[in-house]
Write a protein that holds these residues in place. Structure first.
Motif, PDB file in Angstrom:
ATOM      1  N   ALA A 196       0.826  -1.209   0.000  1.00 31.27           N
ATOM      2  CA  ALA A 196       0.000   0.000   0.000  1.00 31.27           C
ATOM      3  C   ALA A 196       0.862   1.261   0.000  1.00 31.27           C
ATOM      4  CB  ALA A 196      -0.930  -0.011   1.215  1.00 31.27           C
ATOM      5  N   VAL A 197       2.007   1.194   0.686  1.00 34.93           N
ATOM      6  CA  VAL A 197       2.905   2.350   0.723  1.00 34.93           C
ATOM      7  C   VAL A 197       3.402   2.674  -0.675  1.00 34.93           C
ATOM      8  CG1 VAL A 197       5.136   3.203   1.541  1.00 34.93           C
ATOM      9  CG2 VAL A 197       3.632   1.959   3.094  1.00 34.93           C
ATOM     10  N   PHE A 198       3.829   1.629  -1.383  1.00 30.77           N
ATOM     11  CA  PHE A 198       4.363   1.874  -2.726  1.00 30.77           C
ATOM     12  C   PHE A 198       3.255   2.291  -3.695  1.00 30.77           C
ATOM     13  CE2 PHE A 198       7.908  -0.517  -0.924  1.00 30.77           C
ATOM     14  CZ  PHE A 198       8.969   0.274  -1.340  1.00 30.77           C
ATOM     15  N   GLN A 199       2.042   1.769  -3.463  1.00 37.53           N
ATOM     16  CA  GLN A 199       0.926   2.195  -4.313  1.00 37.53           C
ATOM     17  C   GLN A 199       0.640   3.679  -4.101  1.00 37.53           C
ATOM     18  OE1 GLN A 199      -1.744  -0.854  -3.000  1.00 37.53           O
ATOM     19  NE2 GLN A 199      -1.656  -1.957  -4.953  1.00 37.53           N
ATOM     20  N   LYS A 200       0.647   4.078  -2.816  1.00 32.99           N
ATOM     21  CA  LYS A 200       0.410   5.485  -2.492  1.00 32.99           C
ATOM     22  C   LYS A 200       1.484   6.357  -3.131  1.00 32.99           C
ATOM     23  CE  LYS A 200      -2.189   8.277  -0.295  1.00 32.99           C
ATOM     24  NZ  LYS A 200      -3.577   8.335  -0.766  1.00 32.99           N
ATOM     25  N   TRP A 201       2.700   5.885  -3.004  1.00 35.11           N
ATOM     26  CA  TRP A 201       3.840   6.630  -3.549  1.00 35.11           C
ATOM     27  C   TRP A 201       3.677   6.794  -5.063  1.00 35.11           C
ATOM     28  CZ3 TRP A 201       9.535   5.211  -1.860  1.00 35.11           C
ATOM     29  CH2 TRP A 201      10.395   6.270  -2.212  1.00 35.11           C
ATOM     30  N   ALA A 202       3.282   5.673  -5.719  1.00 33.03           N
ATOM     31  CA  ALA A 202       3.096   5.729  -7.176  1.00 33.03           C
ATOM     32  C   ALA A 202       2.039   6.763  -7.547  1.00 33.03           C
ATOM     33  CB  ALA A 202       2.720   4.350  -7.697  1.00 33.03           C
ATOM     34  N   GLN A 203       0.974   6.855  -6.712  1.00 33.96           N
ATOM     35  CA  GLN A 203      -0.071   7.865  -6.978  1.00 33.96           C
ATOM     36  C   GLN A 203       0.484   9.276  -6.869  1.00 33.96           C
ATOM     37  OE1 GLN A 203      -3.284   7.460  -4.201  1.00 33.96           O
ATOM     38  NE2 GLN A 203      -3.678   5.334  -4.779  1.00 33.96           N
ATOM     39  N   LEU A 204       1.400   9.454  -5.918  1.00 33.73           N
ATOM     40  CA  LEU A 204       1.913  10.803  -5.665  1.00 33.73           C
ATOM     41  C   LEU A 204       3.068  11.183  -6.591  1.00 33.73           C
ATOM     42  CD1 LEU A 204       1.932  10.794  -1.754  1.00 33.73           C
ATOM     43  CD2 LEU A 204       0.300  11.936  -3.251  1.00 33.73           C
ATOM     44  N   LEU A 205       3.668  10.187  -7.231  1.00 33.67           N
ATOM     45  CA  LEU A 205       4.865  10.458  -8.043  1.00 33.67           C
ATOM     46  C   LEU A 205       4.679  11.539  -9.116  1.00 33.67           C
ATOM     47  CD1 LEU A 205       6.873   7.149  -8.567  1.00 33.67           C
ATOM     48  CD2 LEU A 205       7.636   9.259  -7.505  1.00 33.67           C
ATOM     49  N   PRO A 206       3.472  11.662  -9.710  1.00 36.63           N
ATOM     50  CA  PRO A 206       3.318  12.744 -10.695  1.00 36.63           C
ATOM     51  C   PRO A 206       3.618  14.134 -10.144  1.00 36.63           C
ATOM     52  CG  PRO A 206       1.486  11.216 -10.832  1.00 36.63           C
ATOM     53  CD  PRO A 206       2.308  10.790  -9.658  1.00 36.63           C
ATOM     54  N   TYR A 207       3.597  14.279  -8.811  1.00 38.79           N
ATOM     55  CA  TYR A 207       3.910  15.588  -8.226  1.00 38.79           C
ATOM     56  C   TYR A 207       5.390  15.735  -7.902  1.00 38.79           C
ATOM     57  CZ  TYR A 207      -1.112  15.634  -7.896  1.00 38.79           C
ATOM     58  OH  TYR A 207      -2.435  15.564  -8.218  1.00 38.79           O
ATOM     59  N   PHE A 208       6.110  14.634  -8.004  1.00 34.05           N
ATOM     60  CA  PHE A 208       7.551  14.650  -7.717  1.00 34.05           C
ATOM     61  C   PHE A 208       8.316  15.079  -8.962  1.00 34.05           C
ATOM     62  CE2 PHE A 208       8.340  11.924  -3.773  1.00 34.05           C
ATOM     63  CZ  PHE A 208       7.040  11.961  -3.337  1.00 34.05           C
ATOM     64  N   ASP A 209       9.539  15.501  -8.756  1.00 32.95           N
ATOM     65  CA  ASP A 209      10.434  15.748  -9.882  1.00 32.95           C
ATOM     66  C   ASP A 209      10.488  14.488 -10.737  1.00 32.95           C
ATOM     67  OD1 ASP A 209      12.754  15.925 -11.543  1.00 32.95           O
ATOM     68  OD2 ASP A 209      13.557  17.477 -10.228  1.00 32.95           O
ATOM     69  N   PRO A 210      10.212  14.597 -12.054  1.00 26.45           N
ATOM     70  CA  PRO A 210      10.137  13.384 -12.876  1.00 26.45           C
ATOM     71  C   PRO A 210      11.483  12.698 -13.115  1.00 26.45           C
ATOM     72  CG  PRO A 210       9.863  15.346 -14.217  1.00 26.45           C
ATOM     73  CD  PRO A 210       9.879  15.806 -12.807  1.00 26.45           C
ATOM     74  N   ALA A 211      12.589  13.373 -12.873  1.00 25.86           N
ATOM     75  CA  ALA A 211      13.892  12.748 -13.172  1.00 25.86           C
ATOM     76  C   ALA A 211      14.814  12.825 -11.956  1.00 25.86           C
ATOM     77  CB  ALA A 211      14.532  13.420 -14.382  1.00 25.86           C
ATOM     78  N   PRO A 212      14.522  12.032 -10.924  1.00 25.09           N
ATOM     79  CA  PRO A 212      15.309  12.160  -9.696  1.00 25.09           C
ATOM     80  C   PRO A 212      16.640  11.422  -9.713  1.00 25.09           C
ATOM     81  CG  PRO A 212      13.604  10.508  -9.393  1.00 25.09           C
ATOM     82  CD  PRO A 212      13.414  11.078 -10.771  1.00 25.09           C
ATOM     83  N   LEU A 213      16.778  10.415 -10.577  1.00 22.46           N
ATOM     84  CA  LEU A 213      17.914   9.506 -10.422  1.00 22.46           C
ATOM     85  C   LEU A 213      19.238  10.076 -10.914  1.00 22.46           C
ATOM     86  CD1 LEU A 213      16.241   6.078 -11.219  1.00 22.46           C
ATOM     87  CD2 LEU A 213      16.647   7.178  -9.031  1.00 22.46           C
ATOM     88  N   GLY A 214      19.176  11.198 -11.614  1.00 24.53           N
ATOM     89  CA  GLY A 214      20.426  11.800 -12.064  1.00 24.53           C
ATOM     90  C   GLY A 214      20.803  13.017 -11.227  1.00 24.53           C
ATOM     91  N   LYS A 215      20.031  13.261 -10.165  1.00 23.90           N
ATOM     92  CA  LYS A 215      20.240  14.489  -9.387  1.00 23.90           C
ATOM     93  C   LYS A 215      20.688  14.184  -7.975  1.00 23.90           C
ATOM     94  CE  LYS A 215      17.098  17.875 -11.328  1.00 23.90           C
ATOM     95  NZ  LYS A 215      15.848  18.597 -11.151  1.00 23.90           N
ATOM     96  N   THR A 216      21.539  15.049  -7.442  1.00 21.51           N
ATOM     97  CA  THR A 216      21.879  14.963  -6.026  1.00 21.51           C
ATOM     98  C   THR A 216      20.903  15.846  -5.244  1.00 21.51           C
ATOM     99  OG1 THR A 216      23.329  16.864  -6.155  1.00 21.51           O
ATOM    100  CG2 THR A 216      24.319  14.707  -6.556  1.00 21.51           C
ATOM    101  N   TRP A 217      20.850  15.630  -3.926  1.00 21.82           N
ATOM    102  CA  TRP A 217      19.928  16.457  -3.121  1.00 21.82           C
ATOM    103  C   TRP A 217      20.310  17.921  -3.202  1.00 21.82           C
ATOM    104  CZ3 TRP A 217      21.428  19.646   0.764  1.00 21.82           C
ATOM    105  CH2 TRP A 217      22.664  19.407   1.381  1.00 21.82           C
ATOM    106  N   GLN A 218      21.611  18.182  -3.399  1.00 25.55           N
ATOM    107  CA  GLN A 218      22.037  19.579  -3.492  1.00 25.55           C
ATOM    108  C   GLN A 218      21.417  20.246  -4.720  1.00 25.55           C
ATOM    109  OE1 GLN A 218      24.174  17.034  -2.881  1.00 25.55           O
ATOM    110  NE2 GLN A 218      25.775  17.632  -1.441  1.00 25.55           N
ATOM    111  N   GLU A 219      21.378  19.488  -5.837  1.00 21.90           N
ATOM    112  CA  GLU A 219      20.792  20.051  -7.056  1.00 21.90           C
ATOM    113  C   GLU A 219      19.298  20.309  -6.873  1.00 21.90           C
ATOM    114  OE1 GLU A 219      22.867  18.348 -10.910  1.00 21.90           O
ATOM    115  OE2 GLU A 219      22.886  16.864  -9.325  1.00 21.90           O
TER     116      GLU A 219
END
Lengths: 332, 461
Positions: free
Chosen positions: B267-290
């Motif tokens: 359920a956690v991952f399902q919820k997360w998947a629902q919310l992902l459209p509001y997240f930065d779409p390309a997180p895996l190439g970025k550091t937290w500083q960026e």
């Protein structure tokens, strides 16, 4: 070493000649060709490297192999080490998703270096060997990255590839005037897209490798006797024929060195990937997996050792080939 | 990982790599030995310089717990960044002034300290050392590498809430840790920007998604997000799991008592998947500083991270413009609990401490309000664990942090501090979470079976 050992060897040689008529004594004399001091010197000369070799190479190697059959978190005495048979290897092949992609990446790395970066470096060397104008400048430019460690290359790569702030995407934006090149989602995510990130890393690593090979090969080309080329030219060989039929075969020893260097560089690739993201997200390499398992708190020493043994098995092929070749040469 | 060291600029990342390479080449025990002997005399020097002027006060014994303590205490520190390094040196100087016990600080680069901690604690550790609360603390206590300091807690216990005492307690019910400060994981935003756009702080997840839709219309990324280094996404998992399934389930899952194949985790991952459209779409190439820069430069409306994200706002005006709120509620029975991640940093005494009395006297001092006040005077990104500490000097940022922590019924550390490190690391959860982010619509049952399979393959501890 001791300078007195040199004269010490000389008298027995003449003594040996003088006593040649007495076969029985001669044998004994031969044994004493080396003074006690020589024996000590020789013993130290052979013994110290042997000791270092055994302690720094063989012991850790055998230790790793033994540890690969155990479970140990690196804490406590040797009695805490539990032998678990082939369990680490079973887990490695079945329960450890990063293993096969890393294995594959190592092979891709090798292939790219072998078939793209190394030939490119050789090509550069051949071109720069033509004494074209400004050859020194070109050489310096190509050689510059070799001075950098792969860790620094990794650092530079991040500055180039960063999606929002990197040079490449910002350059694309500046040239086209289109902000989509740096906007998250539409920008090319060089380091975040599996596959693409590995290609990007290979480009950065090759950038350094090309220079390395170029220097090695250039040194070899300089040593080729010019009369060989002149003879080939007189016989009417084209530049291409001269290189492939005359120069390349003459350079056989250098070719072997280049080949071995390439293989070693591919297998020990580590820093650049570790700097970028610790080998996550499609950037895994066997060397990084070993580090991730062994380094840090509560480490999986046995499991990491099992991966190290796999890497050792892969490396041992080229090592044997190289040794067989060099030793074969010396035997001739 | 959730530690300060990873958060600073990439130049440090470079050092980290260097250390890692060196460690790969040699045996880590050697490194640890080098690190241990790598004494930084500055603190000792400044301490002894300060000693004469304070000599009179030494006559009056001020440490009740360890009157016999004397000599020199060695202190292994991972506070290698300039600001915390100075802050901890100030604390030690004050301790020496008070007790006439000298302190030699051995500072080791933050990530190297962590990478070599096993060997360090087994070889020749310092008497006391910096560490983290949570599983990481309990683990070393259980391995017999730390000294029980329950007697110190008898004196300092009144300075801490029960939550902090629990966080300092090992599996055997004894205390092994003295907390210094912590910081919450929160949703950070720019006040002026929100006023300009008329955005309101979302209390519930519905408010949050509405706000997110509005931000998208305004051409913003609603929630900045970066996970190139693998650990920041853990914070998102933690908060969603605590809000959906409660703190107790979360902690049970971290401890291996709950299964990753539990439908609650799905359920956690399902919820997360629902919310992902509001997240930065390309997180895996970025550091937290960026990503923090995305927030600061107003490309993104919000950022869910530890308050250390504020470090990226280097000019004071921008830093003052940052504010934050607790992650919105998800409409479950655990809404009132308001569990959050608020990792605690503090100190432990090694089991091989040579000057045990001195080390315990130091622990007692570190558990005092004085120590917390002196530390936070220099390092104002965190809030004191000590409830007697002076909060009147807190800046707005610290006041908000303290208010959010106080309003939280349950406090977790962080995924990689709450579970076994071999499971949390690059081998395990870091890459699993990235796998999810790459394909949020994948077969979650298969995905979670993989996680549980990996957990089960780890040797028993």
């Amino acid at each position: 070493m001791d300078s007195s050992s040199v004269p010490a060897v000389a008298p027995p040689a003449s003594a040996g000649g003088a006593t040649a008529s007495l076969p029985g004594r001669r044998r004994r004399k031969r044994f004493s060709v080396l003074t006690r001091r020589d024996k000590l010197t020789l013993g130290l000369m052979v013994g110290i490297p042997a000791f270092i070799h055994i302690f720094l190479i063989w012991l850790p190697t055998i230790g790793s192999i033994v540890l690969s059959f155990t479970s140990w978190n690196g804490i406590g005495g040797l009695d805490k080490i539990k032998f678990i048979g082939f369990k680490n290897y079973e887990n490695l092949f079945s329960n450890y998703p990063p293993f096969w992609p890393a294995f594959e990446n190592n092979l891709i790395w090798l292939a790219v270096f072998l078939f793209i970066a190394t030939p490119l470096g050789m090509l550069m060397a051949v071109i720069l060997d033509q004494n074209i104008r400004g050859t020194r400048i070109y050489q310096s430019v190509l050689y510059m990255p070799v001075v950098l460690s792969l860790a620094i290359v990794g650092f530079i790569a991040q500055l180039m590839y960063s999606p929002g702030m990197g040079f490449i995407n910002n350059f694309l934006q500046a040239v086209t005037g289109d902000p989509k090149w740096v906007a998250s989602g539409t920008a090319i995510d060089w380091l975040g897209t599996p596959g693409l990130n590995f290609a990007a890393v290979l480009v950065a690593a090759s950038w350094r490798h090309v220079g390395y090979i170029m220097v090695l090969y250039l040194a070899g080309l300089k040593s080729v006797d010019t009369t060989l080329r002149e003879a080939a030219a007189i016989d009417g060989a084209s530049a291409r024929q001269t290189f492939f039929r005359v120069v390349f075969p003459v350079l056989a020893p250098i070719n072997v060195v280049v080949l071995v260097v390439t293989i070693i560089e591919s297998l020990r690739a580590f820093d650049i990937v570790y700097i970028i993201n610790k080998g996550l997200n499609g950037l895994g390499l066997l060397s990084v997996l070993i580090t991730n398992n062994i380094l840090g708190e509560a480490s999986l020493i046995g499991f990491g050792s099992a991966i190290a043994v796999i890497l050792l098995l892969i490396s041992i092929g080229p090592i044997i080939y190289y040794l067989a070749r060099t030793m074969g040469k010396e035997a001739e | 990982m959730a530690d300060l060291g990873l958060r600073s600029v990439s130049r440090r990342t470079l050092l980290k790599g260097g250390a890692a390479v060196a460690a790969l080449g040699g045996v880590s025990a050697f490194l640890a030995a080098c690190g241990g002997s790598n004494a930084t005399p500055s603190a000792a020097a400044s301490a002894s310089a300060a000693a004469p002027s304070v000599a009179p006060s030494v006559a009056a014994p001020s440490t009740a717990a360890a009157p016999s303590a004397s000599g020199t205490v060695t202190f292994g520190s991972n506070y290698s960044d300039a600001v915390p390094k100075k802050a901890i040196a100030d604390v030690m100087t004050a301790f020496t002034a008070k007790t006439a016990i000298n302190v030699t600080i051995n500072t080791v680069e933050h990530n190297k300290f962590q990478d070599t901690i096993n060997a360090y604690l087994q070889a020749t550790p310092d008497d006391a050392f910096t560490w983290f609360a949570g599983y990481r603390m309990r683990f070393f206590a259980a391995q017999g590498l730390a000294t029980d300091i329950s007697d110190v807690w008898a004196n300092i216990g009144a300075n801490f809430s029960d939550a902090f005492k629990t966080a300092s307690t090992g599996d055997d019910g004894k205390q092994y840790f003295v907390p210094l400060y912590n910081y919450p994981w929160v949703v950070i935003y720019r006040k002026s920007f929100w006023t300009e756009k008329g955005y309101q702080i979302p209390k519930t997840i519905d408010d949050f998604t509405k706000l997110g839709d509005q931000m998208k219309k305004d051409g913003l990324i609603p929630l900045a997000f970066a996970d190139k280094d693998g650990w920041p996404a853990m914070g998102t998992f933690d908060i969603l799991n605590m809000r959906l399934n409660g703190y107790d389930f979360h902690v049970g899952l971290m401890a291996g008592k709950q299964k990753w194949t539990d439908p609650k985790v799905k359920a956690v991952f399902q919820k997360w998947a629902q919310l992902l459209p509001y997240f930065d779409p390309a997180p895996l190439g970025k550091t937290w500083q960026e990503s923090a820069q995305d927030l600061i430069s107003k490309k993104a409306g919000m950022y869910f991270l530890g308050t250390f994200a504020g470090q990226q706002a280097t000019d004071q005006a921008t830093h003052d413009d940052l504010d934050f709120f607790a992650f919105p509620t998800l409409g479950t029975q655990y809404d009132s609990e308001m569990g959050i991640d608020a990792p605690i940093d503090g100190f432990m005494v090694s089991s091989k401490a040579k000057n045990l009395d001195g080390a315990k006297a130091l622990m007692e001092y570190l558990g005092s309000a004085d120590a917390a006040n002196i530390y936070l005077a220099s390092d104002s990104n965190d809030v004191a664990a000590n409830k007697q500490a002076d909060t009147s000097k807190y800046n707005a940022f610290q006041k908000s942090s303290a208010a959010i922590i106080a309003a939280s019924g349950k406090i977790a550390q962080f995924l990689d501090r709450d579970t076994r490190p071999d499971f949390a690391g690059a081998n395990g959860m870091q890459s699993f979470l990235q796998t999810f982010l790459k394909a949020p619509t994948q077969d979650l049952d298969k995905f979670l079976t993989g996680i549980q399979g990996f957990y089960d393959s780890l040797p028993p501890q």
